[in-house]
Design an enzyme around this catalytic site. Sequence first.
Site, PDB file in Angstrom:
ATOM      1  N   HIS A 288       3.673   1.044   1.538  1.00  0.00           N
ATOM      2  CA  HIS A 288       3.886   1.946   0.398  1.00  0.00           C
ATOM      3  C   HIS A 288       5.352   2.334   0.369  1.00  0.00           C
ATOM      4  O   HIS A 288       5.933   2.712   1.390  1.00  0.00           O
ATOM      5  CB  HIS A 288       3.026   3.210   0.540  1.00  0.00           C
ATOM      6  CG  HIS A 288       3.314   4.259  -0.507  1.00  0.00           C
ATOM      7  ND1 HIS A 288       4.247   5.256  -0.316  1.00  0.00           N
ATOM      8  CD2 HIS A 288       2.807   4.446  -1.749  1.00  0.00           C
ATOM      9  CE1 HIS A 288       4.294   6.020  -1.390  1.00  0.00           C
ATOM     10  NE2 HIS A 288       3.431   5.557  -2.273  1.00  0.00           N
TER      11      HIS A 288
ATOM     12  N   CYS B 111      -1.017  -1.920  -8.304  1.00  0.00           N
ATOM     13  CA  CYS B 111      -0.457  -2.626  -7.152  1.00  0.00           C
ATOM     14  C   CYS B 111      -1.267  -2.325  -5.897  1.00  0.00           C
ATOM     15  O   CYS B 111      -1.357  -3.149  -4.988  1.00  0.00           O
ATOM     16  CB  CYS B 111       1.011  -2.258  -6.956  1.00  0.00           C
ATOM     17  SG  CYS B 111       1.347  -0.491  -7.030  1.00  0.00           S
TER      18      CYS B 111
ATOM     19  N   HIS C  51       4.980   2.410  -4.958  1.00  0.00           N
ATOM     20  CA  HIS C  51       4.587   1.021  -5.184  1.00  0.00           C
ATOM     21  C   HIS C  51       4.013   0.464  -3.885  1.00  0.00           C
ATOM     22  O   HIS C  51       4.435   0.843  -2.796  1.00  0.00           O
ATOM     23  CB  HIS C  51       5.792   0.198  -5.633  1.00  0.00           C
ATOM     24  CG  HIS C  51       5.480  -1.245  -5.857  1.00  0.00           C
ATOM     25  ND1 HIS C  51       4.657  -1.664  -6.878  1.00  0.00           N
ATOM     26  CD2 HIS C  51       5.869  -2.360  -5.192  1.00  0.00           C
ATOM     27  CE1 HIS C  51       4.547  -2.977  -6.827  1.00  0.00           C
ATOM     28  NE2 HIS C  51       5.285  -3.421  -5.814  1.00  0.00           N
TER      29      HIS C  51
END
Length: 1087
Positions: free
Chosen positions: A604, A177, A612
């Site tokens: 974040h 990601c 993630h």
Amino acid sequence: MTVEQNVLQQHSQKHQQTLLNQLREVTGTTDVQLLQQALQVSNGDLAEAVAFLTEKNAKAPQEDDTAYYQTSQVASDRYISVGSQADTNVIDLTGDDKDDLQRAIALSLEESNRAFRETGITDEEQAISRVLEASIAENKASLKRTHTEVWSDSPNPHDRKRVDTCPVGLKNVGNTCWFSAVIQSLFNLLEFQRLVLHYSPPARVHDLPRNQKEHRNLPFMQELRILFSLMVGSKRKYVDPSRAVEILKDAFKSSESQQQDVSEFTHKLLDWLEDAFQMKAEEDREGEKPKNPMVELFYGRFLAVGVLEGKKFENTEMFGQYPLQVNGFKDLHECLEAAMIEGEIESLHSAENTARSGQEHWFTELPPVLTFELSRFEFNQALGRPEKIHNKLEFPSMLYMDRYMDRNREVTRIKREEIRRLKEHLTLLQQRLERYLSYGSGPKRFPLADVLQYAMEFASSKPVCTSPVEDIDSSAPPGGTTGQPLSQPSTAEQDPLPPLESSGSASVPTPAATAGQQQRVPIHKPFTQSRLPPDLPMHPAPRHITDEELRVLEGCLHRWRSEVENDTRDLQGSINRIHRTIELMYSDKSMMQVPYRLHAVLVHEGQANAGHYWAYIYDPHQRCWMKYNDISVTKSSWEELVRDSFGGYRNASAYCLMYINDKKPFLIEEEFDKETGQVLGGMDKLPPDLKQHVRGDNEMFEKEVQEWDALQIRKAQQEKLALAAAAAAAAAAAAAAAASTPAASSTSSSSPQPMSIDSSPPDNTVAQPEPEYMEQPSPTNDSKHLQEDTERAISRAAAEQEGRSPEALLNAAIKLEYARLLRFAQEDTPPENDYRLQHVIVYLIQNQAPKKILERTLLTQFADRNLAFDERCKSIMSVARAKLDLIKPEEVNMDEYEMWHQGYQNFRETTILMMIGLELFQKTNYTEALMYLIYSYQYNKELLSKGQYRGHDDELLGHYRRECLLKLNEQAAAMFELGEEPDVTTGIAIMNDLVVPCIPLLLIHDAERDLLAVEDMRNRWCSYLGQEMEPNLQEKLTDFLPKLLDCSTEIKSFHDPPKLPSYSTLELSERFSRVMAAMGRVPSDGR
């Protein structure tokens, strides 16, 4: 300076940065100046530098201004993984032996240096290699996953089809990601996009690459071009970046897995791009200095002006991503102010040459794309691990950089001095205000105006000349009865006493009376016993105060309170004016000439060890913010960005801000055709080679769609043929039944046969089968319940219409039955008494079905063959069946009829799912309850979208769906905490198979309680990151957390819905009533 000298200087700076990173990682020291000082004292020897820092015997640095103030970007030592492999060379550091510590440090440095000497690869590059290999391994492993896991693609290509010109997402191929967030931010810089798409490798690329950079960068650039071209012209909703990631992976050698910190990946990515464009620029130059477009786009320069031990210096240095500390600051300008000034700089502005040291940074040239790296991770030396800083940090959508420019140096210094003076004055005013707002000398303090008000209220209370305790009988029961009233009560109000002990005129009881009263059992009077006597004041009051004293005191208190309120108001006004003055200090036009607009925010969510990433990117053409979350690309808003990016609210916060020069529109402008002047969009943007590649990929995807559609058509045809065969068989059976009707009717009284609506009407057309709930195989089930209602209506009609024809009786019975059901439909009942489950007509009435649908449904009820037990019912049944046969297709639309009854069937199935789910939840069987509650909620949502009375209370279902997930999360976490391998595996399996796939269902509608529940679940697992645990547990946690923290609302794959048992109407109603009576209320707090 020649190109060779420039390359050497860059190599020297990178080597020094590598040494700083190694030193920081070994010692945990984050002070850059101290690290540089240690390196300088040790002449670059890492072992001596570590000894210098660990023994804390720092010496004065050598007077080498250039070396000391050689500014380098603060690379991060933050890695997002708690899993690591144990080293075989273990040294015990639990004791106090300093030799062990030194040997451990030396061993670490020796391993690091040996790896660098043997491979030529730095620790930073190895860290990136670890995450890339983990990404590729995860991507390969995903091919083996079952359909219940969250990372698999939907088998239906229409779910993966791009909608119009919606931006294309990037597939998360396993902990990537961070890659998606950075690449999307850069791709949406249209100037950067053009540079990548039109990049052509140097001519010598056809020969063997001459060095490692060419071997690594040129293939990566080619894959990046392909990836960008697919993001421009693909017909897919999202594309797979695996090949670009794999190229990066092949560039390094490592076997450990670790999720990569985005800031370091971005640093390295820009380095690779810079190298690739540098090769092209050097080839294209014609005797002049080559221009690197990456440098011109992302790099700026600043002037470092400072004093070192009394000596002034000035150095011009280049920067890319500008690092900013977050801790201790409330907004971006405060961070920048702190970053631009280091140390004590008073001597910079004075003629005196003191021994103070410090420096200021002044930007001389800002890049078109200005990137700030927010340091939200810091190393906790006490705990020996990195931690995330969740503090709130605000940043503007438009940032004016004038105050930090070198050309405004003198003006800014004057304004800074003025702000410093105002803040000092502000501090004094706030201290004074605090004395008014927190008055007192004890631990509890109150506003002075309130204290004076309370004193005034006390003085003004009605005076009482008795002790506050003398009117209370110490022997009175706890209920509050008093031994002696304040005033003489009437005889009727006194408790009855024995005649010998009563004294009608006495106000104080005699000793005998008191003794007798103590021996009696007191009579409790709950409403009068605890009531205060009317003359007793509600608040304390002064014992003795004269009117003159009260008048003087009230005058003083009133005057003092007014003075205090005026002083407080003046202080607050002065504080607000100073705040406003500070805010407007740089608002004049001369300080608003360098505007930078916010282009992208990289976010974040999680802790320092796992999390993630996603990005918010501004779309100037739609004038809105877009949220890029892996494969999901959705419209967003500034409010959502603020909620997720400022921090302080959840575990989510911005770690990188990308601003673009608002006076350089070419950065985000579309490309125009030179001949026509039209905007180039889609495939027209692409060079011929990439256009061909995208066309090929789109053709493959279109072929996949066509194959899927053909497969679905074949399946539909097969189902149609099967239905036709079943209908033909039913028609044949009906014909056979019609031929044997006399024989059947002779035995109907002793053995009733199943009802069939499929018998052929007179015109030989096959009638549509009626729904299950309208016909049941045995009169002992639904048919019996429906039959009793029908026969009751017929009996009432016959009593009222005695001697009438069967048709008249049928009409009267239908009217009576409809009137009864209409009352049920209009009755306001609690959830446990849902009359819709007892009869379809109630459902149809509440949902305002057409009259023709109601009439046919009632006729079907009275046409039931099970009514043929006496001649009257038999004749009415025959009339009803005849009327059904006479209904023409144009009178009642059978498609509409079937649609309404299918809607009711869906309502019953949703009810069964809900009922079973709630029963299992009640039995604490959360694992089995989850799927029933999930599907009942989803189906119910679809029903309610068509009408208010088509389904059940969505708040109730949402509550238990949410609670079931929270209970499962609690169970899984408890198993993980046990630490035993079987328990941990089971707990993680519960999360992966049940909870994680359901997270997008809670996020998709953005309901507050659902979001809070998701946050609770994530916080529970993120809390383990700060705890000591076995390496295998750390590895499992690190692998699992990114899935839990994925904020995508894409429903990728899911369990099949549970198979439903069949219930009679009576059984369904009774069970539903029981479970709703127990659980049919949502707690007021929603929990």
